[in-house]
Design a protein around this motif. Structure first.
Motif, PDB file in Angstrom:
ATOM      1  N   ASP A  70      -6.549  87.973  12.390  1.00 12.50           N
ATOM      2  CA  ASP A  70      -5.644  89.116  12.405  1.00 12.50           C
ATOM      3  C   ASP A  70      -6.336  90.357  11.850  1.00 12.50           C
ATOM      4  O   ASP A  70      -5.915  90.944  10.847  1.00 12.50           O
ATOM      5  N   PHE A  71      -7.419  90.749  12.512  1.00 16.81           N
ATOM      6  CA  PHE A  71      -8.168  91.915  12.041  1.00 16.81           C
ATOM      7  C   PHE A  71      -8.307  92.991  13.120  1.00 16.81           C
ATOM      8  O   PHE A  71      -9.087  93.923  12.960  1.00 16.81           O
ATOM      9  N   PHE A  72      -7.549  92.854  14.219  1.00 20.40           N
ATOM     10  CA  PHE A  72      -7.570  93.916  15.227  1.00 20.40           C
ATOM     11  C   PHE A  72      -6.138  94.355  15.499  1.00 20.40           C
ATOM     12  O   PHE A  72      -5.213  93.543  15.506  1.00 20.40           O
ATOM     13  N   PRO A  73      -5.912  95.667  15.701  1.00 18.78           N
ATOM     14  CA  PRO A  73      -4.555  96.182  15.879  1.00 18.78           C
ATOM     15  C   PRO A  73      -3.911  95.658  17.152  1.00 18.78           C
ATOM     16  O   PRO A  73      -4.599  95.200  18.080  1.00 18.78           O
ATOM     17  N   CYS A  74      -2.592  95.715  17.206  1.00 19.11           N
ATOM     18  CA  CYS A  74      -1.845  95.345  18.412  1.00 19.11           C
ATOM     19  C   CYS A  74      -2.336  96.200  19.576  1.00 19.11           C
ATOM     20  O   CYS A  74      -2.337  97.433  19.492  1.00 19.11           O
ATOM     21  N   THR A  75      -2.763  95.543  20.654  1.00 22.51           N
ATOM     22  CA  THR A  75      -3.450  96.251  21.742  1.00 22.51           C
ATOM     23  C   THR A  75      -2.959  95.778  23.102  1.00 22.51           C
ATOM     24  O   THR A  75      -2.717  94.584  23.302  1.00 22.51           O
ATOM     25  N   PHE A  76      -2.843  96.713  24.052  1.00 19.38           N
ATOM     26  CA  PHE A  76      -2.464  96.399  25.428  1.00 19.38           C
ATOM     27  C   PHE A  76      -3.399  97.132  26.382  1.00 19.38           C
ATOM     28  O   PHE A  76      -3.870  98.231  26.081  1.00 19.38           O
ATOM     29  N   VAL A  77      -3.640  96.508  27.539  1.00 17.10           N
ATOM     30  CA  VAL A  77      -4.488  97.115  28.555  1.00 17.10           C
ATOM     31  C   VAL A  77      -3.588  97.790  29.585  1.00 17.10           C
ATOM     32  O   VAL A  77      -2.672  97.170  30.136  1.00 17.10           O
ATOM     33  N   LEU A  78      -3.834  99.065  29.820  1.00 22.93           N
ATOM     34  CA  LEU A  78      -3.053  99.831  30.800  1.00 22.93           C
ATOM     35  C   LEU A  78      -3.944 100.208  31.983  1.00 22.93           C
ATOM     36  O   LEU A  78      -5.119 100.483  31.800  1.00 22.93           O
ATOM     37  N   PRO A  79      -3.411 100.155  33.194  1.00 26.11           N
ATOM     38  CA  PRO A  79      -1.984 100.020  33.516  1.00 26.11           C
ATOM     39  C   PRO A  79      -1.476  98.582  33.660  1.00 26.11           C
ATOM     40  O   PRO A  79      -0.284  98.359  33.831  1.00 26.11           O
ATOM     41  N   SER A  80      -2.338  97.568  33.624  1.00 26.30           N
ATOM     42  CA  SER A  80      -1.929  96.207  33.975  1.00 26.30           C
ATOM     43  C   SER A  80      -0.854  95.639  33.045  1.00 26.30           C
ATOM     44  O   SER A  80      -0.009  94.865  33.481  1.00 26.30           O
ATOM     45  N   GLU A  81      -0.865  96.012  31.753  1.00 28.60           N
ATOM     46  CA  GLU A  81       0.110  95.477  30.800  1.00 28.60           C
ATOM     47  C   GLU A  81       1.122  96.535  30.375  1.00 28.60           C
ATOM     48  O   GLU A  81       1.688  96.470  29.281  1.00 28.60           O
ATOM     49  N   TYR A  82       1.375  97.481  31.248  1.00 28.41           N
ATOM     50  CA  TYR A  82       2.242  98.601  30.884  1.00 28.41           C
ATOM     51  C   TYR A  82       3.639  98.145  30.471  1.00 28.41           C
ATOM     52  O   TYR A  82       4.183  98.586  29.450  1.00 28.41           O
ATOM     53  N   HIS A  83       4.237  97.236  31.239  1.00 26.26           N
ATOM     54  CA  HIS A  83       5.619  96.841  30.965  1.00 26.26           C
ATOM     55  C   HIS A  83       5.731  96.068  29.648  1.00 26.26           C
ATOM     56  O   HIS A  83       6.710  96.233  28.910  1.00 26.26           O
ATOM     57  N   LYS A 115      -3.919 101.566  45.200  1.00 24.69           N
ATOM     58  CA  LYS A 115      -4.796 101.475  44.045  1.00 24.69           C
ATOM     59  C   LYS A 115      -6.252 101.547  44.461  1.00 24.69           C
ATOM     60  O   LYS A 115      -7.081 102.158  43.785  1.00 24.69           O
ATOM     61  N   ASP A 116      -6.577 100.931  45.584  1.00 27.38           N
ATOM     62  CA  ASP A 116      -7.954 100.945  46.058  1.00 27.38           C
ATOM     63  C   ASP A 116      -8.383 102.351  46.444  1.00 27.38           C
ATOM     64  O   ASP A 116      -9.541 102.716  46.303  1.00 27.38           O
ATOM     65  N   GLU A 117      -7.438 103.142  46.941  1.00 21.58           N
ATOM     66  CA  GLU A 117      -7.776 104.499  47.378  1.00 21.58           C
ATOM     67  C   GLU A 117      -8.113 105.396  46.194  1.00 21.58           C
ATOM     68  O   GLU A 117      -9.005 106.220  46.246  1.00 21.58           O
ATOM     69  N   ALA A 118      -7.393 105.252  45.114  1.00 18.52           N
ATOM     70  CA  ALA A 118      -7.628 106.116  43.948  1.00 18.52           C
ATOM     71  C   ALA A 118      -7.416 105.307  42.679  1.00 18.52           C
ATOM     72  O   ALA A 118      -6.324 105.273  42.124  1.00 18.52           O
ATOM     73  N   GLN A 119      -8.437 104.625  42.259  1.00 21.71           N
ATOM     74  CA  GLN A 119      -8.346 103.740  41.094  1.00 21.71           C
ATOM     75  C   GLN A 119      -8.245 104.555  39.809  1.00 21.71           C
ATOM     76  O   GLN A 119      -9.067 105.425  39.544  1.00 21.71           O
ATOM     77  N   VAL A 120      -7.205 104.284  39.049  1.00 21.27           N
ATOM     78  CA  VAL A 120      -7.043 104.953  37.762  1.00 21.27           C
ATOM     79  C   VAL A 120      -7.866 104.192  36.727  1.00 21.27           C
ATOM     80  O   VAL A 120      -7.871 102.965  36.696  1.00 21.27           O
ATOM     81  N   GLU A 121      -8.560 104.924  35.857  1.00 23.23           N
ATOM     82  CA  GLU A 121      -9.402 104.297  34.839  1.00 23.23           C
ATOM     83  C   GLU A 121      -8.559 103.479  33.875  1.00 23.23           C
ATOM     84  O   GLU A 121      -7.489 103.901  33.447  1.00 23.23           O
ATOM     85  N   SER A 122      -9.046 102.279  33.528  1.00 23.67           N
ATOM     86  CA  SER A 122      -8.334 101.416  32.584  1.00 23.67           C
ATOM     87  C   SER A 122      -8.493 101.942  31.162  1.00 23.67           C
ATOM     88  O   SER A 122      -9.565 102.397  30.769  1.00 23.67           O
ATOM     89  N   TYR A 123      -7.397 101.869  30.424  1.00 22.86           N
ATOM     90  CA  TYR A 123      -7.375 102.265  29.021  1.00 22.86           C
ATOM     91  C   TYR A 123      -6.817 101.107  28.201  1.00 22.86           C
ATOM     92  O   TYR A 123      -6.169 100.204  28.734  1.00 22.86           O
ATOM     93  N   VAL A 124      -7.057 101.160  26.885  1.00 21.36           N
ATOM     94  CA  VAL A 124      -6.304 100.302  25.977  1.00 21.36           C
ATOM     95  C   VAL A 124      -5.386 101.194  25.162  1.00 21.36           C
ATOM     96  O   VAL A 124      -5.773 102.285  24.723  1.00 21.36           O
ATOM     97  N   ALA A 125      -4.144 100.728  25.001  1.00 26.76           N
ATOM     98  CA  ALA A 125      -3.183 101.388  24.107  1.00 26.76           C
ATOM     99  C   ALA A 125      -3.126 100.545  22.841  1.00 26.76           C
ATOM    100  O   ALA A 125      -2.786  99.361  22.891  1.00 26.76           O
ATOM    101  N   GLN A 126      -3.438 101.156  21.717  1.00 31.78           N
ATOM    102  CA  GLN A 126      -3.606 100.412  20.468  1.00 31.78           C
ATOM    103  C   GLN A 126      -2.756 101.062  19.379  1.00 31.78           C
ATOM    104  O   GLN A 126      -2.716 102.295  19.269  1.00 31.78           O
ATOM    105  N   ARG A 127      -2.085 100.225  18.594  1.00 30.55           N
ATOM    106  CA  ARG A 127      -1.301 100.772  17.494  1.00 30.55           C
ATOM    107  C   ARG A 127      -2.251 101.467  16.508  1.00 30.55           C
ATOM    108  O   ARG A 127      -3.222 100.872  16.049  1.00 30.55           O
ATOM    109  N   TYR A 128      -1.968 102.721  16.235  1.00 35.09           N
ATOM    110  CA  TYR A 128      -2.843 103.521  15.388  1.00 35.09           C
ATOM    111  C   TYR A 128      -2.664 103.123  13.920  1.00 35.09           C
ATOM    112  O   TYR A 128      -1.537 102.901  13.445  1.00 35.09           O
ATOM    113  N   ILE A 129      -3.767 103.010  13.194  1.00 38.09           N
ATOM    114  CA  ILE A 129      -3.711 102.711  11.759  1.00 38.09           C
ATOM    115  C   ILE A 129      -3.293 104.003  11.050  1.00 38.09           C
ATOM    116  O   ILE A 129      -4.113 104.917  10.856  1.00 38.09           O
ATOM    117  N   GLU A 130      -2.012 104.076  10.664  1.00 34.55           N
ATOM    118  CA  GLU A 130      -1.465 105.323  10.118  1.00 34.55           C
ATOM    119  C   GLU A 130      -1.756 105.493   8.632  1.00 34.55           C
ATOM    120  O   GLU A 130      -1.507 106.571   8.075  1.00 34.55           O
TER     121      GLU A 130
END
Length: 627
Positions: free
Chosen positions: A313-326, A376-391
């Motif tokens: 448990d040493f990495f923040p809560c993280t999701f890959v977008l757009p695949s894990e958006y929901h 998606k194949d015509e215009a692939q959006v770059e993958s990002y990770v959305a991560q809970r920020y260490i406030e």
């Protein structure tokens, strides 16, 4: 699973009417990289790219499938040898002067059916390890015993060393089997993988052979794709010569782009080394790093329990977008008003990173998640990770900082990792505040970002040496608290490497110098932010240049192209061996505190008296005198 088997055909007499065949029972099982995704590989997938002795394989199969099943399997393998040789008996031109040592490649399918892949007339006799060297030494020694140039045999032997006579113008049966089981029960005289011979080649022959190879080269040819500190280190290393363009090289410090385009098409001899593993990105791409860590944590929880899994448990809560958006939206709504950070998965130096608190700020990724595959194949959006920020980051003088730590991996199977004593803390140039999440000078500590700040001072820079930081924390929080903190940081290195150990394609030609980014929160809990496959080697100050020069020089000492190390060192320069197929403990700790108290062999932020240690450890370069 490819199984390397060896058989010696001593050849029939001149009339070509009798076939005489010896089979060795001291061979090895070999896993070849290109077969690592076959069904049978799943049984022993943890030895990708390595070898098992045949005895190990037979024991494994027997434990899993039972004695009788495995006995039948090896009888079928014997049948392959006999039938294949009989198929060419009338075709091969027999000559009493000739013999042949064949290397059979056998594949097992998931039903334990053996398949003949190919037969090698010149099976590799180059050793890949000390154990491999000893096996091949015994094999060749026994081959010469059978050829019998000295005339010491009678010609009636059923066994010579590790070879058993399996065919002599007909099947050969074991005498032991007849005595034990009765004359009505004939047992084939084959003992593939029953036991290992105790005789071996000269002790240390492989390691001394390896060392002689390094000493025998008059110069080491290197190729370097970078123009920063590493180029200076390579240029000043005695006996190393740079080659340009397509020249042959022994050592290559390349960028990941060159690796991606050229690695699969490059033939590398035994001694050659290159500075990346083939799929290094399993740990260094932000999305894959999190995927592997999550999978590793689930495995630990299933096999060792929640307490052991909690050590991941040493990495923040993280999701890959757009695949894990929901899935991300569900988590986002559980804590309204919290701050999240978006990072492109494959960019560095703070490029493309931004903070957000509202879903509308990432609406582009939401739209992409609902598009069809064709769109998606015509215009692939770059993958990002959305991560809970260490406030609540730990602040010094009101400023946020993170740690850059260097870990060198020379092998994944077995895992061998070394931790560098030096490193640094990278500070932001502006006091920390959550009131302005758009100010990158507040939230991003990357030097590439901070040096563009209007009030950045290039002479002072924005870094602390790791020793300075450790001294500061010890003075403020006490020795034991800081000792615990650095143990938790060590845990991050080990767990993250173990999470990809079975995924990284191990290759003896490769090594990797990782740059870990660690963030401390106000409770002194360390968080893994990311791992860099190409940590910046460009210096931002004279002090920074000297640190990176020492780091790279010690890296080359460990890669050891010159063959000056024994391979048993716990420390080389500023590097300490922290994992060698298991945790490594310091000898000093054992002597001082007693054998019951094991002290990890890690010294991050401690004194780095590397020059003195190297003078004691390394003999001079060829043509140099010891100073």
């Amino acid at each position: 699973m490819l199984t390397k088997l060896c058989a010696e055909d001593c050849g029939p007499p001149p009339q070509n009417k009798m076939l005489c065949l010896f089979a060795s029972h001291i061979s090895q099982g070999e896993m070849k990289e290109e077969k690592r995704t076959s069904p049978a590989v799943a049984m022993v997938g943890f030895i990708q790219g390595c070898k098992w002795q045949m005895q190990q394989l037979r024991q494994y199969l027997t434990a899993k499938h039972g004695f009788e099943t495995v006995q039948t399997l090896f009888k079928e393998i014997d049948n392959i040898f006999i039938r294949s040789l009989l198929s060419v008996q009338k075709t091969i031109i027999n000559d009493k002067h000739c013999f042949e040592l064949y290397g059979y490649d056998i594949l097992l399918d998931q039903d334990l059916k053996p398949w003949l892949i190919e037969v090698n007339a010149s099976p590799s006799l180059t050793a890949s390890s000390q154990e491999d060297y000893e096996l091949k030494y015994r094999l060749l020694e026994d081959t010469l015993h059978i050829v019998d140039m000295e005339g010491r045999l009678t010609g009636k032997e059923k066994r010579v060393g590790g070879f058993d006579l399996m065919w002599n113008d007909g099947p050969v049966y074991t005498d032991v089997g007849l005595e034990t089981l009765g004359s009505s029960c004939l047992v084939a005289n084959t003992h593939l993988a029953y036991f290992k011979l105790q005789t071996a080649g000269p002790k240390g022959a492989y390691s001394s052979q390896k060392k002689k190879e390094g000493e025998g080269r008059s110069c080491i040819r290197y190729r370097c794709g970078l123009t920063n500190t590493i180029q200076d280190v390579l240029n000043q290393r005695p006996g190393w010569v740079e080659v340009k363009d397509d020249g042959d090289w022994d050592f290559n410090w390349c960028d990941v782009g060159w690796l991606r385009e050229n690695f699969d098409h490059s033939y590398m001899e035994e001694h050659v080394r290159i500075c990346h593993f083939r799929n290094h990105y399993e740990l260094t791409r932000k999305n894959l790093m999190v995927k592997n860590l999550k999978r590793y944590r689930k495995t630990l929880e299933r096999e060792a329990g929640r307490l052991e899994a909690s050590k991941c448990d040493f990495f923040p809560c993280t999701f890959v977008l757009p695949s894990e958006y929901h899935i991300f939206v569900e988590e986002f709504k559980r804590s309204p008003g919290s701050t999240w950070i978006m990072k492109p998965v494959a960019r560095s130096q703070g490029k493309g990173i931004f903070l957000f608190r509202k879903l509308k700020d990432i609406i582009d990724w939401k739209k992409d998640g609902s598009r069809s595959e064709e769109q998606k194949d015509e215009a692939q959006v770059e993958s990002y990770v959305a991560q809970r920020y260490i406030e609540n980051p730990y602040l010094i003088a009101g400023r946020k900082f993170d740690l850059r730590v260097y870990v060198l991996v020379t092998s994944y199977i077995p895992l061998k990792a070394l931790l560098y004593r030096d490193g640094f803390a990278r500070f932001s140039n502006t006091r920390f505040s959550l009131s302005s999440i758009d100010d990158q000078y507040v939230h991003l500590t990357n030097v590439a970002v901070q040096k563009t700040s209007p009030d950045y001072d290039p002479e002072k820079g924005c870094k602390w040496q790791m020793q300075q930081l450790r001294q500061y924390l010890t003075a403020k929080h006490g020795f034991e608290t800081v000792q615990t903190l650095f143990k938790e940081i060590d845990n991050i290195f080990i767990r993250s490497l173990l999470s990809v150990q079975k995924t990284i394609i191990n290759d003896k030609h490769c090594f990797e110098l990782y740059g870990y980014d660690i963030l401390l929160d106000q409770d002194l809990k360390p968080w893994l932010i990311e791992v860099n496959a190409s940590p910046s080697l460009t210096a931002s100050s004279q002090e920074d240049y000297e640190l990176k020069y020492r780091l790279l020089e010690d890296t080359l000492h460990i890669v050891d192209m010159e063959g000056r190390l024994t391979g048993k060192e716990k420390r080389v320069g500023g590097f300490d061996l922290m994992w060698n197929d298991g945790p490594v403990y310091t000898d000093v700790g054992l002597e001082t505190l007693g054998s019951s108290c094991l002290v990890a062999n890690t010294h991050l932020g401690c004194v780095n008296d590397r020059q003195k240690q190297l003078q004691q450890l390394l003999k001079p370069f060829p043509g140099q005198k010891r100073t």
